[in-house]
Design a protein around this motif. Sequence first.
Motif, PDB file in Angstrom:
ATOM      1  N   ILE A 172      44.113 -84.100  11.317  1.00  0.00           N
ATOM      2  CA  ILE A 172      44.284 -82.770  11.918  1.00  0.00           C
ATOM      3  C   ILE A 172      43.074 -81.892  11.616  1.00  0.00           C
ATOM      4  O   ILE A 172      42.598 -81.135  12.472  1.00  0.00           O
ATOM      5  N   SER A 173      42.550 -82.004  10.402  1.00  0.00           N
ATOM      6  CA  SER A 173      41.340 -81.262  10.057  1.00  0.00           C
ATOM      7  C   SER A 173      40.190 -81.674  10.965  1.00  0.00           C
ATOM      8  O   SER A 173      39.420 -80.829  11.453  1.00  0.00           O
ATOM      9  N   PHE A 174      40.065 -82.972  11.221  1.00  0.00           N
ATOM     10  CA  PHE A 174      39.012 -83.467  12.112  1.00  0.00           C
ATOM     11  C   PHE A 174      39.185 -82.900  13.522  1.00  0.00           C
ATOM     12  O   PHE A 174      38.209 -82.501  14.176  1.00  0.00           O
ATOM     13  N   ILE A 175      40.439 -82.829  13.989  1.00  0.00           N
ATOM     14  CA  ILE A 175      40.705 -82.302  15.335  1.00  0.00           C
ATOM     15  C   ILE A 175      40.253 -80.847  15.436  1.00  0.00           C
ATOM     16  O   ILE A 175      39.561 -80.456  16.385  1.00  0.00           O
ATOM     17  N   TYR A 176      40.631 -80.031  14.456  1.00  0.00           N
ATOM     18  CA  TYR A 176      40.291 -78.607  14.529  1.00  0.00           C
ATOM     19  C   TYR A 176      38.798 -78.347  14.321  1.00  0.00           C
ATOM     20  O   TYR A 176      38.287 -77.334  14.781  1.00  0.00           O
ATOM     21  N   LYS A 177      38.125 -79.242  13.636  1.00  0.00           N
ATOM     22  CA  LYS A 177      36.685 -79.074  13.469  1.00  0.00           C
ATOM     23  C   LYS A 177      35.903 -79.535  14.693  1.00  0.00           C
ATOM     24  O   LYS A 177      34.768 -79.078  14.928  1.00  0.00           O
ATOM     25  N   ASN A 178      36.483 -80.441  15.476  1.00  0.00           N
ATOM     26  CA  ASN A 178      35.724 -81.071  16.562  1.00  0.00           C
ATOM     27  C   ASN A 178      36.371 -80.889  17.934  1.00  0.00           C
ATOM     28  O   ASN A 178      36.023 -81.616  18.868  1.00  0.00           O
ATOM     29  N   TYR A 179      37.294 -79.925  18.071  1.00  0.00           N
ATOM     30  CA  TYR A 179      38.011 -79.776  19.337  1.00  0.00           C
ATOM     31  C   TYR A 179      37.100 -79.541  20.550  1.00  0.00           C
ATOM     32  O   TYR A 179      37.455 -79.940  21.673  1.00  0.00           O
ATOM     33  N   PRO A 180      35.901 -78.916  20.413  1.00  0.00           N
ATOM     34  CA  PRO A 180      35.076 -78.743  21.622  1.00  0.00           C
ATOM     35  C   PRO A 180      34.473 -80.049  22.145  1.00  0.00           C
ATOM     36  O   PRO A 180      33.959 -80.087  23.264  1.00  0.00           O
ATOM     37  N   TYR A 181      34.537 -81.118  21.332  1.00  0.00           N
ATOM     38  CA  TYR A 181      33.842 -82.357  21.671  1.00  0.00           C
ATOM     39  C   TYR A 181      34.849 -83.456  22.021  1.00  0.00           C
ATOM     40  O   TYR A 181      36.069 -83.300  21.855  1.00  0.00           O
ATOM     41  N   LYS A 182      34.341 -84.568  22.458  1.00  0.00           N
ATOM     42  CA  LYS A 182      35.190 -85.720  22.743  1.00  0.00           C
ATOM     43  C   LYS A 182      35.743 -86.267  21.433  1.00  0.00           C
ATOM     44  O   LYS A 182      35.004 -86.497  20.480  1.00  0.00           O
ATOM     45  N   ILE A 183      37.045 -86.472  21.382  1.00  0.00           N
ATOM     46  CA  ILE A 183      37.706 -86.964  20.169  1.00  0.00           C
ATOM     47  C   ILE A 183      38.357 -88.307  20.478  1.00  0.00           C
ATOM     48  O   ILE A 183      39.179 -88.406  21.393  1.00  0.00           O
ATOM     49  N   SER A 184      37.985 -89.309  19.731  1.00  0.00           N
ATOM     50  CA  SER A 184      38.455 -90.674  19.986  1.00  0.00           C
ATOM     51  C   SER A 184      39.408 -91.120  18.890  1.00  0.00           C
ATOM     52  O   SER A 184      39.050 -91.126  17.703  1.00  0.00           O
ATOM     53  N   LEU A 185      40.607 -91.503  19.289  1.00  0.00           N
ATOM     54  CA  LEU A 185      41.563 -92.042  18.327  1.00  0.00           C
ATOM     55  C   LEU A 185      41.045 -93.343  17.731  1.00  0.00           C
ATOM     56  O   LEU A 185      41.235 -93.603  16.537  1.00  0.00           O
ATOM     57  N   SER A 186      40.361 -94.150  18.512  1.00  0.00           N
ATOM     58  CA  SER A 186      39.838 -95.426  18.017  1.00  0.00           C
ATOM     59  C   SER A 186      38.820 -95.206  16.905  1.00  0.00           C
ATOM     60  O   SER A 186      38.815 -95.922  15.892  1.00  0.00           O
TER      61      SER A 186
END
Length: 527
Positions: free
Chosen positions: A184-198
């Motif tokens: 979740i921390s990664f999501i909120y830090k990188n929400y403007p960019y492409k986020i890959s679950l893999s």
Amino acid sequence: MLQTILYENNLPIRIDVLNIRNYPWHMHDKTIQVVYVLEGEIELKLAYARYKLSKSKIHFIHNDDVHGFRGITENNSVVILSLDIDFFSQYYPDLDTQVFSSNISGDIATYKKALLIQSHIVSILSEFHNREFGYEDRLKELSLDLMDVIYKEFRSFSVELDTKTFQHEIPYDMLQIDRIGRIISFIYKNYPYKISLSAIAEDENLNPYYLSHLFQRLVGDSFRNFVSMARVEMSESALLSTDHSLTQIANYVGFSNLKYYVDHFTAWFGCHPKLYRELYKNQILGHAEIDAEKQPLSCIKMMMESPKKQAAYTESSDEIKSLVFDWKKQGTPAIKKDTDSYGNLYKNYSPDYDAVKGLKDFINTLDKTSWFSGLRLMDTPLDLHGTHTINGMKKPLYYLSRFILSLEDKIYRFNKWCIQAGSQQKIQFLFCNDSETKPQKFKLNLLKMPGKWQIKEMRISAENSCLDLWKKLNYKHPLSEEEFRALTKNSAPHTDLSIQHSSGSFTVMVQLEPFDICFVEIKPAGF
């Protein structure tokens, strides 16, 4: 819309007590807030949700959350604790992007956790109100204790899709809670960019399919939907405080096209973002005036002292009321503050026995919440079982409480003199010698543990309690600042660190003098 919090006297915490009629929508940077309702009812607007907070309710406001308050009852009184992320991040990582939930149900387990955090808040309020010698250091310690409880106990949540709220969950598996917290921390830090679950799964050394199902099970929504939710949440401030086009805002928060943004925003906020901007842009700070009155700190003491405020603990009531009490007891001490009085007060009291008894009580229940809810912060002339002496020095019981807080939630075994806890990363033991006259040796045989291990021992020594050292000064009062610091430093637990190289198994010996307590932690070196 952005409101800056000013912290005074180099403290990492700010305390405001308000009577709120209307507080416009705003946000803070590098600040976490704890809202605690002393009296009455208010409504908290937080992102896409509305929370009705009545007396004794607590809620967390995260860094960069758009929020506002509205008074439901006229005679409300609300404590807002602002916590400086820059200070606490040195102890607790990624605070600015963690999610904490205090939206607690009425069952007994979560109710006890609410009592635990309330007790920390009340002790902070009491310390801040009294402002006795050394209160700044004590406030830092107390605020660290509060953050420790928040970080360990309130990071577990699930998304309630029907009400669009985050519901608190009991954190049974801290390994998975830490993992979800990192994601979740990664999501909120990188929400403007492409986020890959893999890519995240690879970093976590997990199969993407497994991680997807784990996230859904623990969080209550899919990984993809949560990312979209975070993006529309982070778009709210730009939508209300700027004239940027919807397309610009959608691109800024990471949506590939406007339609996706509109669909997800409407799903969470209940209307099209254009309509939302028209309806609410005049409710933000800067466009609307603050209609709230600061209340004097004396009102805190009055509320905590009033017998009418000591509500009952009952499972059957529609609204569980919290017991609010003053750690330091109200009123003026019944004894004169001089050397003879303090000497007579403590002459038959053993702080070391008190700490050993405290550990025994914990072993009997293994329930941190109920154990901490029974702690008193300060000694009084009528009750010497506090964690601090009557002049504010830390007693063995205080250091025991720190050891217990440090224990991992998974306890493997225990008996009348030892607790063993741990996780996949560390093993912990908490020993005590309850004999008044005889030393006690403990032998730990650690099997199938090859490699390099760091061993930390922290010992509460019966011969070095603050009261024993104070007694050597004939209970001098008041102590000079230098004397106070010296006694506090010399009575703190002694810490030993060592490295053990093991080809498979090794042994650790611990010897305790009468009424000594020792906390032992073993973990891979370099972890």
